[in-house]
Design an enzyme around this catalytic site. Structure first.
Site, PDB file in Angstrom:
ATOM      1  CD1 TRP A 166       0.389  -0.051   3.342  1.00  0.00           C
ATOM      2  CD2 TRP A 166      -0.683   1.880   3.002  1.00  0.00           C
ATOM      3  NE1 TRP A 166       0.670   0.786   4.391  1.00  0.00           N
ATOM      4  CE2 TRP A 166       0.025   1.972   4.219  1.00  0.00           C
ATOM      5  CE3 TRP A 166      -1.445   2.973   2.583  1.00  0.00           C
ATOM      6  CZ2 TRP A 166       0.006   3.124   5.012  1.00  0.00           C
ATOM      7  CZ3 TRP A 166      -1.448   4.109   3.377  1.00  0.00           C
ATOM      8  CH2 TRP A 166      -0.730   4.174   4.578  1.00  0.00           C
ATOM      9  CB  SER A 196     -14.029  10.859  -2.091  1.00  0.00           C
ATOM     10  OG  SER A 196     -14.790  10.448  -0.994  1.00  0.00           O
ATOM     11  CG  HIS A 280       2.817   9.318  11.313  1.00  0.00           C
ATOM     12  ND1 HIS A 280       2.857   8.005  11.689  1.00  0.00           N
ATOM     13  CD2 HIS A 280       2.580  10.010  12.436  1.00  0.00           C
ATOM     14  CE1 HIS A 280       2.684   7.914  12.990  1.00  0.00           C
ATOM     15  NE2 HIS A 280       2.507   9.114  13.467  1.00  0.00           N
ATOM     16  CB  SER A 295     -14.519  10.854  24.101  1.00  0.00           C
ATOM     17  OG  SER A 295     -13.138  10.650  23.950  1.00  0.00           O
ATOM     18  CG  HIS A 330       6.327   5.848   8.871  1.00  0.00           C
ATOM     19  ND1 HIS A 330       5.526   4.747   9.055  1.00  0.00           N
ATOM     20  CD2 HIS A 330       5.695   6.866   9.491  1.00  0.00           C
ATOM     21  CE1 HIS A 330       4.451   5.100   9.746  1.00  0.00           C
ATOM     22  NE2 HIS A 330       4.525   6.378  10.026  1.00  0.00           N
TER      23      HIS A 330
END
Lengths: 581, 412
Positions: A166, A196, A280, A295, A330
């Site tokens: 991915w 979108s 990220h 919450s 990363h």
């Protein structure tokens, strides 16, 4: 008068409206039930396809997302089957690479993002007391762009799907090494779902900033809406960057540019920076709404206000700001200057502080409460335990010398499943069980839900806890086969067994949805004694959501309303008693 | 303060204790089985540093997980809804909230300090031991802005690690400037023990990642970049690893291994490899020369067979040769690589002839044409210009070319 769990109210449910007569003198301001006549809701499949109603769009988002969840889940099971035993020859390397590419892409872009978009679409207007989103037609455009993206991506199954993961790192994703057009369909997918989400985020932002109920100041905004607002801002910041990156890849592949080609002055690291600058924040884009769901649910079933509302809002914003600036963790193993390694390590540590604050606030929301355990609450607690471990393993990976050892191994695979499944999927399951009655007017089956929850949570931990060990024993990710050394065979077999238990759990929830749609108990407007405005209107809500929007006086408007009703009815009872005697 | 439920302090503390002990014991026993820590062995200081840093963070992690997890379990058990239970309506507690914010921050400061303490051992290579291989100073493959990881005395055995779909190639640095005769191997790298080995990691095609778990962390081989790491093995043996970055369909089979032997054994292996490479080079040169001689003979025979040229060859045209070359014999056009004002060429593959031939003698121009590697202009690499003009041009053509160049540059 009290709201009961099973509706014994008049059968013309959809015509039922609740309203406050605010014009009346203060001592007479009794909320009351009035019946209005409303035009019948349009039915038939065409009315769904052409709908601009945020609730129908939300439901279509969710249904499509669950279809993609099934596809992504089947891909995951095939991956686990291939890895169940060492040196397996069930799948070819080509098929295996295509499978993990589709699995990751599907779960992120075609399950979690639309699932969150669907829940947000459905609930944000209801929670802020609005009658629809700010731009209903753009909202429909968002939905159909996402579905088009999914079709384009799965269309590549008919020829040759992408095999670059991915992350589609260049130069592996360049035409020289990925000549098939699978990568092009991946690029198209990212563009379509990106546009979108971008439109959707703008819509959400405008809706929340402009259409809140009277009295709903920023300090009274439900926490779920806060996280959706924050998520929308993060999407607006990060989506243009991934759009740019895949556009550069597209021109590299087809129009003779060399952005990522080092033999012509391009740089593979450029791709990684651009990708992770989106990638990220994307992690927080996926988990922040989950934080919002938790919450909302924890206070309701602990029968207590949220512990430290302001701290949770601050932590949400803090996570968004810091989370946008730590992408290169990363990339600790690529050639980077030393000071950048230190910067991104310390930055990543900082994320742990607001995250830790949230976890403590959630635990202390339950502390000294009277906790009930419907399935929505069970998933919320499952979320807490799972996400806790995912957060802790994140500290290992943030420490760059340790990451040098763990990067790109199954330890990382385990870590991000703990955060994404623990943080986003479990919270979305909680959301589903919690808001299903509102969306459909029917309760889900609690007993089946409990079984499903036990299998999902247990299956998840069996599948992924042991993958930490596989990674520590030297197994890199994205390999279609491995040698039977360091107990890798045992670890993977356990993981595969767990994955099927997990899948069974998810399957039972799907069965539960289908059954409950047909034969679930009637829910009534407020089955859980919720805190927020969506419980003020019938289930499912009428097209215009509210005939009258109450004035909001705290972060828990429905509690205020219930309390007021109780007080008034007690006064009434006392009056009756007094009159009777 | 309304009492919410009937207090069960004894039962709860027992439960809490069990949870705490279990949470601590499970990882502890697992640690003995080697499930919760990275692979170790080989005795290289960087891998050991990473392992001990990992274990320290693992300790912190266990405490946090047991503490918060225990608190979570205790809370949901202790405050579960029961008859008459009343939730206490508190909205927060500033002191508590500031407390855990500061607590989390302090823990992270602690982890940062531990990391920086361990970093030197992990990042900076030590000198080779006295019983290691003695290696030359500052010899390494390097490029780009990043610096190779070299020990304080600058002496290491440097190996170029080149990732290619789907194999690793190792080239051993040596002191001469010819990179074609270096010792190399594929798949398995042989190294001496007790010697600091520095690696220059590159990639030929797509991105790969160099990783031998027992020899420290992984470092990506990125096309267009050089990445650096090192190790210093004390235990002889074979250490296995594999490519850790998806590089295509053969990613899973792109294995790597390092064989550590004593310095004496290594020198023996190295000498044998070197001798084999030199012998092979000699053999290849002999084959090549024989082939060249054969080709020349065949050409001559063919010319003889065709008889004398029908018409006298047109006078050699230096400019034509410069601009178009002699395609029939494989003489490439000078102008396709060199700039020359008079001929109107402006290519920059080779040096600008208006500059480099200025003031040179005709003999010098001829020599440079025939043996281009003899004198290399600054900023240009060797072996770029074809060295076949002695055979692809006739003596007359060559003279015409040299005369043309001489006149074009030095204006006679």
């Amino acid at each position: 008068m009290r709201w009961s769990n099973t509706s014994t109210k008049p059968s013309t449910e959809s015509d039922l409206q609740m309203t406050t007569t605010s014009a009346a003198p203060a001592d007479k301001a009794i909320p009351e039930i009035v019946t209005n006549s409303a035009s019948p809701r349009p039915t038939g499949w065409l009315s769904w396809l052409t709908s601009t109603d945020h609730k129908r769009i939300g439901i279509m988002y969710i249904v499509a997302a669950w279809m993609f969840l099934v596809l992504g889940g089947v891909e995951a099971l095939l991956i686990r089957l291939q890895l169940a035993v060492p040196d397996n020859t069930l799948l070819s390397p080509q098929t295996f690479n295509a499978l993990f590419t589709m699995h990751g892409t599907t779960m992120i872009f075609l399950f979690l993002m639309p699932m969150i978009a669907g829940i947000a679409n459905y609930l944000v207007p209801l929670m802020i007391g609005a009658r629809d989103m700010a731009f209903p037609k753009l909202n429909a455009l968002s939905l159909w762009l996402f579905i088009a993206g999914g079709i384009v991506f799965y269309g590549s199954l008919l020829f040759s799907p992408a095999e670059c993961g991915w992350t589609c790192y260049a130069p592996l994703s360049e035409t020289a090494y990925s000549p098939s057009n699978g990568v092009d369909s991946w690029i198209f997918l990212v563009h379509l779902v990106g546009v979108s989400s971008f439109i959707g985020a703008l819509n959400i932002f405008v809706t929340i900033t402009n259409m809140r109920a009277p009295g709903m100041s920023w300090g009274r905004l439900p926490l779920f809406v806060w996280t959706i607002l924050t998520q929308a801002i993060m999407l607006i910041i990060s989506l243009p960057v991934i759009a740019a990156a895949v556009t550069l890849l597209l021109t590299d592949r087809h129009f003779g540019t060399h952005f990522f080609d080092p033999t012509n002055g391009g740089s593979p690291l450029l791709w990684q920076h651009l990708f992770w600058f989106f990638g990220h924040p994307e992690v927080y884009i996926l988990v922040l709404p989950g934080f919002g769901v938790i919450s909302e649910i924890l206070p309701v079933f602990s029968r207590k206000p949220i512990f430290g509302y302001k701290a949770i809002v601050a932590a949400t914003l803090g996570i968004a700001v810091i989370g946008t600036l730590v992408w290169a963790h990363h990339m600790f193993t690529v050639p980077l200057p030393f000071f950048l390694l230190v910067f991104f390590m310390l930055g990543t540590y900082l994320v742990a502080i607001p995250t830790g604050v949230k976890i403590f606030n959630w635990v202390f929301t339950m502390w000294r409460g009277a906790i009930e355990f419907p399935v929505a609450m069970l998933y919320s607690i499952g979320f807490l335990a799972t996400f806790l471990l995912g957060g802790i393993t994140g500290i290992f990976l943030a420490t760059f010398p340790v990451d040098w050892q763990l990067h790109d191994t199954y330890f990382v695979v385990a870590h991000f499943h703990y955060t994404i499944v623990g943080g986003a999927v479990f919270s979305m399951m909680a959301a589903l069980y919690y808001w299903f009655p509102k969306m459909t007017g029917r309760m889900m089956d609690e007993k089946l839900g409990r079984v499903s929850f036990a299998l999902t949570l247990g299956g998840f931990w069996i599948t992924f806890l042991i993958q930490h060990s596989a990674g520590l024993s030297g197994m890199p990710r994205r390999v279609y086969e491995y040698a039977d050394v360091n107990n890798l065979g045992t670890y993977n077999m356990i993981s595969t067994i767990g994955s099927f238990i997990l899948a069974l759990g998810v399957l039972l929830t799907i069965v539960n949805i289908v059954q409950s749609l047909r034969s679930g108990a009637k829910a009534g407007p407020d089955p859980w004694r919720g805190n927020t405005l969506e419980w003020f209107t019938p289930s499912p809500p009428p097209i215009n959501n509210f005939d009258v929007v109450p004035r909001v006086r705290s972060v828990e408007p429905m509690r205020d309303i219930r309390r007021q009703i109780e007080r008034q009815s007690r006064v009434g009872d006392e009056a009756d008693v007094a009159a009777g005697s | 303060m309304p009492a919410s439920t009937t207090p069960r302090p004894v039962k709860n503390s027992i439960l809490f204790g069990i949870v705490l002990v279990a949470a601590l014991l499970i990882p502890a026993s697992a640690a003995l089985a080697g499930i919760v820590a990275p692979e170790a062995g080989g005795g290289t200081p960087n891998a050991e540093g990473i392992r001990s840093l990992y274990l320290l963070i693992f300790g912190f992690g266990c405490v946090v997980f047991a503490g918060v997890g225990g608190l979570l379990i205790w809370t949901i058990v202790r405050y579960r809804s029961s008859k008459g239970a009343v939730a206490v309506q508190v909205h927060g507690n500033n002191r508590l909230e500031i407390g855990w914010t500061v607590g989390a921050a302090l823990l992270l400061v602690l982890i940062s300090v531990v990391t920086f303490v361990k970093l030197d051992q992990i990042k900076n290579p030590p000198n080779s031991s006295a019983n290691g291989l003695s290696t030359p100073k500052n010899v390494s493959f390097s490029s780009g802005p990043a610096k190779p990881a070299l020990p304080p005395n600058g002496r290491s055995l440097n190996i170029d690690v080149n990732g290619q779909q789907y194999v690793w190639r190792y080239t051993y640095a040596d002191t001469d400037t010819n990179n074609l005769n270096n010792v190399f191997s594929y798949g398995q790298m042989v190294v001496p023990t007790n010697t600091t080995v520095s690696l220059s990691i590159r990639a030929l095609d797509v991105q790969h990642s160099w990783w031998i778990p027992e020899l420290g962390g992984k470092f990506d081989a990125v096309p267009g970049y050089t990445n650096y790491t090192w190790f210093k093995i004390s235990e002889p043996g074979i250490y296995n690893g594999q490519c850790a970055e998806l590089c295509g369909r053969g990613h899973a089979t792109m294995i790597a291994s390092v064989k550590a032997v004593s310095p004496a054994e290594f020198e023996q292996w190295y000498a044998a490899q070197k001798a084999a490479i030199l012998a092979a080079e000699k053999e290849v040169a002999a084959t090549r020369n024989a082939q060249v001689a054969k080709d020349e003979q065949a050409l001559k025979d063919a010319q003889k067979e065709a008889g004398p040229p029908a018409a006298p060859a047109e006078p050699a045209d230096g400019e034509k040769i410069f601009v178009a070359g002699v395609p029939a014999t494989g003489a490439l056009a000078c102008g396709s690589c060199h700039a020359l004002k008079q001929a109107g060429t402006n290519a920059a593959v080779g040096p600008n002839l208006d500059v480099v031939l200025k003031g040179q003698s005709a003999a010098m121009i001829k020599a440079s044409t025939l043996s281009p590697n003899k004198l290399i202009s600054k900023g240009f690499a060797a072996n770029i210009m074809p060295a076949n003009y002695a055979t692809s041009l006739t003596e007359a053509q060559l003279d015409a070319l040299v005369q043309y160049l001489d006149e074009a540059v030095n204006g006679k």
